[in-house]
Design a protein around this motif. Structure first.
Motif, PDB file in Angstrom:
ATOM      1  N   ARG A  42       6.840 -11.530  11.513  1.00 54.76           N
ATOM      2  CA  ARG A  42       7.421 -10.335  11.005  1.00 54.76           C
ATOM      3  C   ARG A  42       7.068 -10.010   9.405  1.00 54.76           C
ATOM      4  NH1 ARG A  42      11.149 -12.641  14.624  1.00 54.76           N
ATOM      5  NH2 ARG A  42      12.298 -13.354  12.965  1.00 54.76           N
ATOM      6  N   THR A  43       7.168 -11.176   9.026  1.00 54.65           N
ATOM      7  CA  THR A  43       6.970 -11.060   7.370  1.00 54.65           C
ATOM      8  C   THR A  43       5.602 -10.442   7.001  1.00 54.65           C
ATOM      9  OG1 THR A  43       8.676 -12.879   7.033  1.00 54.65           O
ATOM     10  CG2 THR A  43       7.151 -12.381   5.288  1.00 54.65           C
ATOM     11  N   ILE A  44       4.728 -10.964   7.704  1.00 50.27           N
ATOM     12  CA  ILE A  44       3.483 -10.402   7.589  1.00 50.27           C
ATOM     13  C   ILE A  44       3.285  -8.940   7.699  1.00 50.27           C
ATOM     14  CG2 ILE A  44       0.836 -10.329   8.086  1.00 50.27           C
ATOM     15  CD1 ILE A  44       1.329 -13.555   8.548  1.00 50.27           C
ATOM     16  N   ASP A  45       3.957  -8.719   8.912  1.00 49.58           N
ATOM     17  CA  ASP A  45       3.710  -7.090   9.343  1.00 49.58           C
ATOM     18  C   ASP A  45       4.203  -6.192   8.166  1.00 49.58           C
ATOM     19  OD1 ASP A  45       3.402  -4.795  10.844  1.00 49.58           O
ATOM     20  OD2 ASP A  45       4.976  -4.895  12.260  1.00 49.58           O
ATOM     21  N   LEU A  46       5.728  -6.764   7.696  1.00 49.15           N
ATOM     22  CA  LEU A  46       6.404  -6.025   6.783  1.00 49.15           C
ATOM     23  C   LEU A  46       5.609  -5.938   5.486  1.00 49.15           C
ATOM     24  CD1 LEU A  46       8.951  -4.587   5.926  1.00 49.15           C
ATOM     25  CD2 LEU A  46       9.953  -6.971   5.374  1.00 49.15           C
ATOM     26  N   GLN A  47       5.061  -6.855   5.050  1.00 53.36           N
ATOM     27  CA  GLN A  47       4.389  -7.130   3.704  1.00 53.36           C
ATOM     28  C   GLN A  47       3.108  -6.117   3.985  1.00 53.36           C
ATOM     29  OE1 GLN A  47       3.423 -11.108   3.053  1.00 53.36           O
ATOM     30  NE2 GLN A  47       5.498 -11.307   1.962  1.00 53.36           N
ATOM     31  N   SER A  48       2.334  -6.016   5.143  1.00 56.46           N
ATOM     32  CA  SER A  48       1.213  -5.172   5.366  1.00 56.46           C
ATOM     33  C   SER A  48       1.678  -3.699   5.183  1.00 56.46           C
ATOM     34  CB  SER A  48       0.624  -5.355   6.500  1.00 56.46           C
ATOM     35  OG  SER A  48       0.142  -6.659   6.864  1.00 56.46           O
ATOM     36  N   ARG A  49       2.889  -3.330   5.703  1.00 53.20           N
ATOM     37  CA  ARG A  49       3.464  -1.954   5.637  1.00 53.20           C
ATOM     38  C   ARG A  49       3.625  -1.605   4.341  1.00 53.20           C
ATOM     39  NH1 ARG A  49       7.346  -1.579  10.861  1.00 53.20           N
ATOM     40  NH2 ARG A  49       5.966  -1.870  12.376  1.00 53.20           N
ATOM     41  N   GLU A  50       4.374  -2.519   3.588  1.00 53.57           N
ATOM     42  CA  GLU A  50       4.740  -2.240   1.992  1.00 53.57           C
ATOM     43  C   GLU A  50       3.297  -2.294   1.180  1.00 53.57           C
ATOM     44  OE1 GLU A  50       7.112  -5.472   1.020  1.00 53.57           O
ATOM     45  OE2 GLU A  50       8.743  -4.575   1.861  1.00 53.57           O
ATOM     46  N   LEU A  51       2.289  -3.077   1.538  1.00 56.29           N
ATOM     47  CA  LEU A  51       0.885  -2.808   0.965  1.00 56.29           C
ATOM     48  C   LEU A  51       0.263  -1.604   1.056  1.00 56.29           C
ATOM     49  CD1 LEU A  51      -1.123  -4.196  -1.026  1.00 56.29           C
ATOM     50  CD2 LEU A  51      -2.082  -5.165   0.976  1.00 56.29           C
ATOM     51  N   LEU A  52       0.255  -1.054   2.364  1.00 55.32           N
ATOM     52  CA  LEU A  52      -0.353   0.106   2.529  1.00 55.32           C
ATOM     53  C   LEU A  52       0.277   1.188   1.743  1.00 55.32           C
ATOM     54  CD1 LEU A  52      -2.338   1.839   4.321  1.00 55.32           C
ATOM     55  CD2 LEU A  52      -0.785   1.993   6.051  1.00 55.32           C
ATOM     56  N   SER A  53       1.899   1.312   1.875  1.00 55.03           N
ATOM     57  CA  SER A  53       2.642   2.421   1.369  1.00 55.03           C
ATOM     58  C   SER A  53       2.353   2.312  -0.286  1.00 55.03           C
ATOM     59  CB  SER A  53       3.864   2.097   1.547  1.00 55.03           C
ATOM     60  OG  SER A  53       4.890   2.963   0.706  1.00 55.03           O
ATOM     61  N   THR A  54       2.177   1.178  -0.882  1.00 51.11           N
ATOM     62  CA  THR A  54       1.900   1.103  -2.329  1.00 51.11           C
ATOM     63  C   THR A  54       0.468   1.729  -2.696  1.00 51.11           C
ATOM     64  OG1 THR A  54       3.397  -1.021  -2.412  1.00 51.11           O
ATOM     65  CG2 THR A  54       1.838  -0.544  -4.196  1.00 51.11           C
ATOM     66  N   THR A  55      -0.376   1.281  -1.932  1.00 54.23           N
ATOM     67  CA  THR A  55      -1.835   1.579  -2.090  1.00 54.23           C
ATOM     68  C   THR A  55      -1.843   3.310  -2.031  1.00 54.23           C
ATOM     69  OG1 THR A  55      -2.535  -0.115  -0.984  1.00 54.23           O
ATOM     70  CG2 THR A  55      -4.242   1.768  -1.275  1.00 54.23           C
ATOM     71  N   LEU A  56      -1.099   3.724  -1.044  1.00 49.97           N
ATOM     72  CA  LEU A  56      -1.063   5.322  -0.971  1.00 49.97           C
ATOM     73  C   LEU A  56      -0.595   6.079  -2.198  1.00 49.97           C
ATOM     74  CD1 LEU A  56      -0.157   5.758   2.667  1.00 49.97           C
ATOM     75  CD2 LEU A  56      -2.427   6.282   1.793  1.00 49.97           C
ATOM     76  N   LYS A  57       0.577   5.398  -2.616  1.00 46.52           N
ATOM     77  CA  LYS A  57       0.941   5.999  -3.952  1.00 46.52           C
ATOM     78  C   LYS A  57       0.199   5.570  -5.181  1.00 46.52           C
ATOM     79  CE  LYS A  57       6.073   4.857  -2.400  1.00 46.52           C
ATOM     80  NZ  LYS A  57       7.244   4.019  -2.831  1.00 46.52           N
ATOM     81  N   LEU A  58      -0.224   4.544  -5.060  1.00 45.81           N
ATOM     82  CA  LEU A  58      -1.224   4.075  -6.247  1.00 45.81           C
ATOM     83  C   LEU A  58      -2.533   5.325  -6.385  1.00 45.81           C
ATOM     84  CD1 LEU A  58      -2.046   2.612  -8.868  1.00 45.81           C
ATOM     85  CD2 LEU A  58      -3.042   1.021  -7.282  1.00 45.81           C
ATOM     86  N   THR A  59      -3.002   5.456  -5.233  1.00 44.90           N
ATOM     87  CA  THR A  59      -4.034   6.546  -4.950  1.00 44.90           C
ATOM     88  C   THR A  59      -3.733   7.901  -5.398  1.00 44.90           C
ATOM     89  OG1 THR A  59      -5.126   5.287  -3.365  1.00 44.90           O
ATOM     90  CG2 THR A  59      -5.743   7.408  -3.442  1.00 44.90           C
ATOM     91  N   THR A  60      -2.280   8.314  -4.973  1.00 48.10           N
ATOM     92  CA  THR A  60      -1.835   9.643  -5.237  1.00 48.10           C
ATOM     93  C   THR A  60      -1.694   9.790  -6.832  1.00 48.10           C
ATOM     94  OG1 THR A  60      -0.718   9.859  -3.262  1.00 48.10           O
ATOM     95  CG2 THR A  60      -0.023  11.289  -5.127  1.00 48.10           C
ATOM     96  N   GLN A  61      -1.157   8.566  -7.399  1.00 41.51           N
ATOM     97  CA  GLN A  61      -0.823   8.615  -8.869  1.00 41.51           C
ATOM     98  C   GLN A  61      -2.151   8.717  -9.640  1.00 41.51           C
ATOM     99  OE1 GLN A  61       1.415   5.136  -9.707  1.00 41.51           O
ATOM    100  NE2 GLN A  61       3.232   5.754  -8.884  1.00 41.51           N
ATOM    101  N   GLN A  62      -3.481   7.953  -9.255  1.00 37.79           N
ATOM    102  CA  GLN A  62      -4.622   8.170  -9.955  1.00 37.79           C
ATOM    103  C   GLN A  62      -5.266   9.465  -9.690  1.00 37.79           C
ATOM    104  OE1 GLN A  62      -6.927   5.044  -7.899  1.00 37.79           O
ATOM    105  NE2 GLN A  62      -6.066   3.563  -9.004  1.00 37.79           N
ATOM    106  N   LYS A  63      -5.035  10.237  -8.744  1.00 41.08           N
ATOM    107  CA  LYS A  63      -5.459  11.561  -8.506  1.00 41.08           C
ATOM    108  C   LYS A  63      -4.803  12.385  -9.399  1.00 41.08           C
ATOM    109  CE  LYS A  63      -7.053  11.111  -3.806  1.00 41.08           C
ATOM    110  NZ  LYS A  63      -6.990  11.707  -2.447  1.00 41.08           N
ATOM    111  N   LEU A  64      -3.300  12.290  -9.801  1.00 37.60           N
ATOM    112  CA  LEU A  64      -2.760  13.407 -10.457  1.00 37.60           C
ATOM    113  C   LEU A  64      -2.736  12.973 -12.027  1.00 37.60           C
ATOM    114  CD1 LEU A  64       0.672  12.828  -8.773  1.00 37.60           C
ATOM    115  CD2 LEU A  64      -0.713  15.017  -8.635  1.00 37.60           C
TER     116      LEU A  64
END
Length: 374
Positions: A243-265
């Protein structure tokens, strides 16, 4: 009917028969023995599988040292099951001999105690002190070495003191587990139940081996229940880790999407900023041209102004046009003022041309590869 059994013993500390003699039909006695043997082999297989599982887990992830100690502990007591009760080891290795079998029985017991204490130490490092584990390891290594090297009759004399050490170690281990339960350590409740059953079974075997009362040996059953509790504990920890690995994977994916959006902006903002800087620079240059052109017009109205003076002013105009605008000017200029300044420059230069019809003037503004000529 009177049955008289003559028994002699010159190699073991206790003499005489260990169990009562059973008399009955051969079929019934064989069935009873086979049932007990099947139970021993079932327990041996379960404990062996648990030992292999924990050792493989430790081999895959070396930081899980509790898997190493638990696997070795299960392996030692699993081998001991073959050495006691029905002594199935005699069928597997007929030439093993009584003396070597007894030495191996002592060896597995003497090392199992410090191995189990190290297992508890790795699970609850704040509750189980390291000094106790080191002391038990010293005693266990010395005792196992003596059990393998001393004459067998002297080696059997090590049993009573080591039984006392085992009782003390179990009592102290129970105290440490109780503290862990009070402090609500992870898995302490399950560990407490498993260790409690194992301790009760071990105390029963110590009493039976000292002929205080006659009963069946129960250590293998206590060990099986303990291993079963550890299997439940490992399953719960594995589920929590998943469960911890699954939760961390989801948080990592969300953080990656936010970082990509910030880089584009950020890239888009830098592009707009560069365009705005270029526009402001052009506006500043045109403003400077307009100011100097106005000076040329004013001096051209004076008939006494010589063409050389006009030419010098225009050269100064060219030099000033290459300068950058300050940050305050860049913020003040707008697209509307830029168009107005362009209109002022155009009008001013037309008037300069009319006033200097007799002399041909050329005003050049260079910036890199760009050139503006009038």
């Amino acid at each position: 009917v009177e049955i008289l059994i003559a028994v002699s013993n010159f190699h073991y500390r206790n003499a005489g028969l260990w169990e009562i003699i059973r008399i009955g039909r051969g079929v019934d006695l064989r069935t009873e023995r086979e049932s007990q043997l099947a139970g021993d082999l079932l327990l041996f297989g379960a404990i062996l599988m648990m030992a292999i599982y924990n050792l493989c887990m430790w081999a895959a992830r070396r930081e899980f040292t509790f898997g190493l100690y638990l696997g070795c502990f299960c392996l030692l007591l699993g081998v001991r099951i073959l050495l006691v009760d029905e002594r199935y080891i005699n069928q597997l290795i007929p030439d093993l001999g009584w003396e070597l079998r007894v030495r191996l029985e002592f060896f597995t017991w003497f090392l199992a105690i410090p191995m189990f204490k190290s297992f508890l130490r790795n699970l609850f490092p704040r509750e189980v002190p390291g000094l106790m584990s080191r002391a038990l390891w010293a005693i266990g290594l010395i005792g196992s070495t003596l059990a393998l090297t001393m004459p067998i009759k002297l080696a059997t004399l090590l049993v009573p003191p080591y039984q006392l050490i085992t009782l003390v170690a179990m009592g102290y281990g129970g105290w440490c587990i109780g503290i862990a339960i009070i402090r609500k350590r992870e898995g302490s409740n399950i560990m407490g139940v498993g260790c409690g059953l194992l301790f009760i079974a071990a105390i029963n075997d110590i009493i039976v081996n000292n002929a205080i009362y006659n009963a069946n040996l129960t250590l293998q059953f206590g060990l099986f229940l303990f291993v079963l509790s550890q299997g439940v504990l490992v399953s719960l920890r594995f589920a929590k880790a998943t469960r911890t690995i699954d939760l961390q994977s989801r948080e990592l994916l969300s953080t990656t999407l936010k970082l990509t959006t910030q880089q584009k902006l950020r890239a888009a903002a830098e592009g707009k900023s560069s365009e705005l800087t270029n526009v402001v620079d052009q506006s500043s240059k045109i403003n400077s041209l307009a100011i100097l052109a106005s000076r040329v017009i004013e001096e051209g109205k004076n008939r006494r102004q010589r063409p050389s003076r006009t030419r010098a002013i225009l050269e100064k105009l060219v030099n000033i046009s290459g300068q950058r605008a300050t940050d305050d000017q860049a913020q003040a200029q707008t697209n509307a003022s830029l168009l107005f300044d362009q209109y002022r420059v155009s009008t001013a230069l037309q008037r300069v041309t009319e006033l200097n019809k007799n002399s041909r003037l050329r005003v050049t503004c260079d910036e890199g590869d760009n050139e503006i000529a009038y």
